[in-house]
Design a protein around this motif. Structure first.
Motif, PDB file in Angstrom:
ATOM      1  N   GLU A  28      88.101  61.948  39.299  1.00 14.13           N
ATOM      2  CA  GLU A  28      86.781  62.358  39.772  1.00 14.13           C
ATOM      3  C   GLU A  28      85.691  61.494  39.139  1.00 14.13           C
ATOM      4  O   GLU A  28      85.234  60.524  39.742  1.00 14.13           O
ATOM      5  CB  GLU A  28      86.593  63.847  39.480  1.00 14.13           C
ATOM      6  CG  GLU A  28      87.600  64.696  40.268  1.00 14.13           C
ATOM      7  CD  GLU A  28      87.678  66.132  39.797  1.00 14.13           C
ATOM      8  OE1 GLU A  28      86.900  66.519  38.897  1.00 14.13           O
ATOM      9  OE2 GLU A  28      88.528  66.884  40.323  1.00 14.13           O
ATOM     10  N   GLU A  29      85.298  61.791  37.919  1.00 19.09           N
ATOM     11  CA  GLU A  29      84.262  60.992  37.271  1.00 19.09           C
ATOM     12  C   GLU A  29      84.675  59.533  37.104  1.00 19.09           C
ATOM     13  O   GLU A  29      83.850  58.622  37.204  1.00 19.09           O
ATOM     14  CB  GLU A  29      83.904  61.574  35.899  1.00 19.09           C
ATOM     15  CG  GLU A  29      83.264  62.947  35.956  1.00 19.09           C
ATOM     16  CD  GLU A  29      84.278  64.057  35.783  1.00 19.09           C
ATOM     17  OE1 GLU A  29      85.410  63.921  36.318  1.00 19.09           O
ATOM     18  OE2 GLU A  29      83.947  65.063  35.118  1.00 19.09           O
ATOM     19  N   GLY A  31      86.548  57.768  39.060  1.00 20.48           N
ATOM     20  CA  GLY A  31      86.583  57.042  40.325  1.00 20.48           C
ATOM     21  C   GLY A  31      87.954  56.580  40.784  1.00 20.48           C
ATOM     22  O   GLY A  31      88.066  55.814  41.748  1.00 20.48           O
ATOM     23  N   ALA A  34      88.818  57.556  44.483  1.00 18.07           N
ATOM     24  CA  ALA A  34      88.109  56.733  45.469  1.00 18.07           C
ATOM     25  C   ALA A  34      88.774  55.372  45.625  1.00 18.07           C
ATOM     26  O   ALA A  34      88.887  54.841  46.737  1.00 18.07           O
ATOM     27  CB  ALA A  34      86.646  56.571  45.060  1.00 18.07           C
ATOM     28  N   LEU A  35      89.232  54.806  44.527  1.00 18.41           N
ATOM     29  CA  LEU A  35      89.898  53.504  44.581  1.00 18.41           C
ATOM     30  C   LEU A  35      91.238  53.603  45.301  1.00 18.41           C
ATOM     31  O   LEU A  35      91.535  52.807  46.201  1.00 18.41           O
ATOM     32  CB  LEU A  35      90.112  52.972  43.164  1.00 18.41           C
ATOM     33  CG  LEU A  35      90.943  51.689  43.048  1.00 18.41           C
ATOM     34  CD1 LEU A  35      90.243  50.528  43.743  1.00 18.41           C
ATOM     35  CD2 LEU A  35      91.217  51.353  41.584  1.00 18.41           C
ATOM     36  N   SER A  38      90.858  54.194  49.020  1.00 18.39           N
ATOM     37  CA  SER A  38      90.014  53.242  49.741  1.00 18.39           C
ATOM     38  C   SER A  38      90.812  52.510  50.820  1.00 18.39           C
ATOM     39  O   SER A  38      91.911  52.010  50.571  1.00 18.39           O
ATOM     40  CB  SER A  38      89.427  52.219  48.764  1.00 18.39           C
ATOM     41  OG  SER A  38      88.816  51.152  49.461  1.00 18.39           O
TER      42      SER A  38
END
Length: 222
Positions: A28-29, A31, A34-35, A38
């Motif tokens: 979460e914090e 990232g 997200a990676l 992606s």
């Protein structure tokens, strides 16, 4: 999942993310989710089925846009077997790649067991000789003595902090050489076919009836 390893293709040091300590904050914090999810950033893995299963069920993260170097290695060995003279063997070290057009993708020659990371490291032309090969062999010997029970080690050492230097180097080596494999064998599987193969393999690992670990994982599945 205790560690996540990230290695860019620009020669920068491999990054180890301590999932055991950071838990969800890494995703979460930090990232990491997200990676990994992606669609713009391609991720290189070597048989990431067990990792994909853990990421999905433990950390609500689905690996996306993946190139599996195990698939590249298997297809490279298929092509090498097809190109070898009759009666010869390709069980030794490979020295180059053959275009995938030499081997129909629907009829893999190397049926049976999948190549492991050790086999892939031996087969990769830029890693098979000299200091690379020697250092990898020495590192494997040192690390296995720490965590392989048959050699007097304990799996629990992966949870000890600070992590032993040999284990950190061993974990980093898992991903540090994947870019070299793609450079050597990247043309043996078309990009669209790689997406299809990896998507299916990861989906089956996440949703399949069998756990994504055990002897059955060594059987060829593409």
């Amino acid at each position: 999942m205790l560690l996540a390893q990230l290695a860019a293709d620009d020669g920068s040091p491999t990054v180890l993310i301590d999932i055991y300590r950071l838990q969800q904050s890494a995703f979460e914090e930090g990232g990491l989710r997200a990676l990994l999810e992606s669609t713009a950033t391609r991720k290189l893995i070597f048989d990431g089925r067990a990792d994909a299963d853990a990421l999905f069920h433990l950390h609500q993260t689905r690996l996306t846009n993946v190139c599996d170097c195990q698939v590249l290695c298997a297809r490279h060995l298929d092509a090498a077997a097809a190109a070898a003279p009759s009666g010869s063997t390709t069980d030794g070290v490979a020295t180059g790649s053959v275009p995938s057009s030499c081997v129909p993708s629907s009829r893999p020659l190397s049926q049976g067991r999948l190549p492991g990371l050790g086999k892939a490291l031996e087969a990769c032309p830029s890693l098979l000789a000299g200091k690379h090969g020697q250092s990898l062999a020495q590192l494997k010997k040192l690390a296995h003595a720490l965590f392989v029970p048959e050699l007097g080690g304990r799996y629990e050492v992966w949870k000890t902090r600070p992590l032993a230097p040999a284990l950190m180097e061993y974990a980093a080596a898992d991903v540090a050489h994947l870019h070299a494999m793609v450079a050597a064998w990247g043309d043996v599987v078309r990009a669209d076919e790689m997406r299809q193969i990896t998507s299916r393999r990861l989906h089956e690992a996440i949703s399949g009836a069998k756990a994504a670990k055990g002897p059955h994982m060594a059987q060829r599945d593409f």
